[in-house]
Scaffold this active site. Structure first.
Site, short mmCIF file in Angstrom:
data_model
loop_
_atom_site.label_atom_id
_atom_site.label_comp_id
_atom_site.label_asym_id
_atom_site.label_seq_id
_atom_site.Cartn_x
_atom_site.Cartn_y
_atom_site.Cartn_z
N HIS A 1 -7.59 -3.63 9.83
CA HIS A 1 -7.54 -2.91 8.58
C HIS A 1 -6.25 -4.25 8.17
O HIS A 1 -5.62 -4.50 8.82
CB HIS A 1 -7.13 -1.78 7.74
N GLU B 1 -10.41 -0.42 5.42
CA GLU B 1 -9.83 -0.20 6.16
C GLU B 1 -11.29 -0.96 6.30
O GLU B 1 -12.27 -1.41 5.31
CB GLU B 1 -10.05 1.62 5.88
N ASP C 1 1.09 -0.66 0.47
CA ASP C 1 0.26 0.06 0.19
C ASP C 1 0.48 1.34 -0.25
O ASP C 1 2.02 1.11 -0.03
CB ASP C 1 -0.92 0.21 1.29
N ASN D 1 -7.40 -0.99 13.78
CA ASN D 1 -8.92 -1.27 13.47
C ASN D 1 -9.11 -2.73 13.13
O ASN D 1 -10.49 -2.26 11.80
CB ASN D 1 -9.48 0.00 12.97
P1 PGA Z 1 2.79 -1.16 12.58
O1 PGA Z 1 0.77 -0.75 11.39
O2 PGA Z 1 2.92 -2.61 11.63
O3 PGA Z 1 2.80 -0.12 11.65
O4 PGA Z 1 1.35 -1.97 13.25
C1 PGA Z 1 -0.02 -2.36 11.26
C2 PGA Z 1 -0.65 -1.87 10.06
O5 PGA Z 1 -1.92 -0.74 10.87
O6 PGA Z 1 -1.07 -1.94 8.96
#
Ligand code: PGA
Length: 242
Positions: A132, A137, A67, A130
């Site tokens: 995602h 999302e 992404d 959350n």
């Molecule tokens: P993080 O992010 O590895 O920095 O916790 C994961 C995400 O939000 O997909």
């Protein structure tokens, strides 16, 4: 069908890197999507060290970026492309033309075409607090394609942390879709830290649905969840026998 592997915090990164090395040994041309963020960074350090020691190579692999945040200048430190280069690609032997990343809106169709043409052998993803996956999302269905998305408020907060704090945080991004991730031959969900324990429990033990898009990965025939002990701490004994 999914499997769960739990590693002690200190050993998690080495275990993930070892699994990546296995895949590279078995299939040097592996086409994998890779995430950025705090979770994979230690595993990337282990993998880069193994490449430096001549124990593995990405010379024939192909990497697709999971992404990207929109609206940031090309050299902005919070851009996922910059992060993946900093954390892994600058330190390994992947040829530049074997790294695919979405740039801007206009580029998205080209990027989606590159992914669609070969598909993915392995989709490596992190878990958002959350629920995602990539920037799919809450509300993203199993059919959600590779696309431009508006970011949920917690994701905007996370994105601000990845930058230097000086610029406004991105409010949109582009992501591989749930459809492309679910079409990968294999999916690995990387999860570390006590702050991810509630969402990991929700994703593995709650209902499968778009409210927590990561739960949709449970429908994949080959999902491997690679968690550390802190992230797995709230799982029921039937999910994670102790
Ligand atoms: P993080 O992010 O590895 O920095 O916790 C994961 C995400 O939000 O997909």
């Amino acid at each position: 069908m999914w499997q769960l592997e739990i590693h002690a915090g200190g050993g998690w990164a080495a275990a993930v890197a070892a699994r990546l090395r296995e895949r590279l040994a078995a299939h040097p041309h592996v086409r994998l999507c890779l995430p950025t963020g705090d979770t994979p960074a230690p595993a990337y350090r282990e993998l880069a060290a193994a490449v430096a020691r001549g124990e593995t190579s990405l010379a024939r692999a192909e990497v697709v970026l999971l992404d990207e945040f929109g609206g940031l200048p090309p050299d902005h430190p919070a851009r996922c492309e910059r992060m993946l280069r900093r954390e892994l690609l600058d330190h390994v032997d992947l040829p530049e033309d074997r790294f695919h990343h979405p740039d801007l809106d206009a580029e998205l169709a080209r990027f989606a075409g590159v992914v669609a043409r070969g598909g993915l052998d392995l989709a490596v993803v992190g878990l958002g607090a959350n629920g995602h996956v990539g920037l799919n999302e809450p509300g993203s269905t199993r059919h959600a394609p590779t696309r431009r998305v508006e970011l949920a408020p917690p994701t905007i907060e996370r994105a601000a942390r990845y930058g230097d704090g000086a610029d406004p945080a991105p409010t949109w991004g582009v992501t591989l879709g749930m459809a492309e991730l679910l079409a990968a031959r294999e999916v690995w969900l990387l999860v570390t830290g006590a702050h991810k324990a509630p969402i990991l429990k929700r994703v593995l033990e709650g209902p499968v649905g778009a409210e927590a898009p990561a739960s949709l990965l449970r429908e994949h025939p080959r999902l491997l969840v690679l968690a550390d002990e802190d992230a797995a701490a709230q799982l029921a004994p039937s999910t994670a026998p102790r």
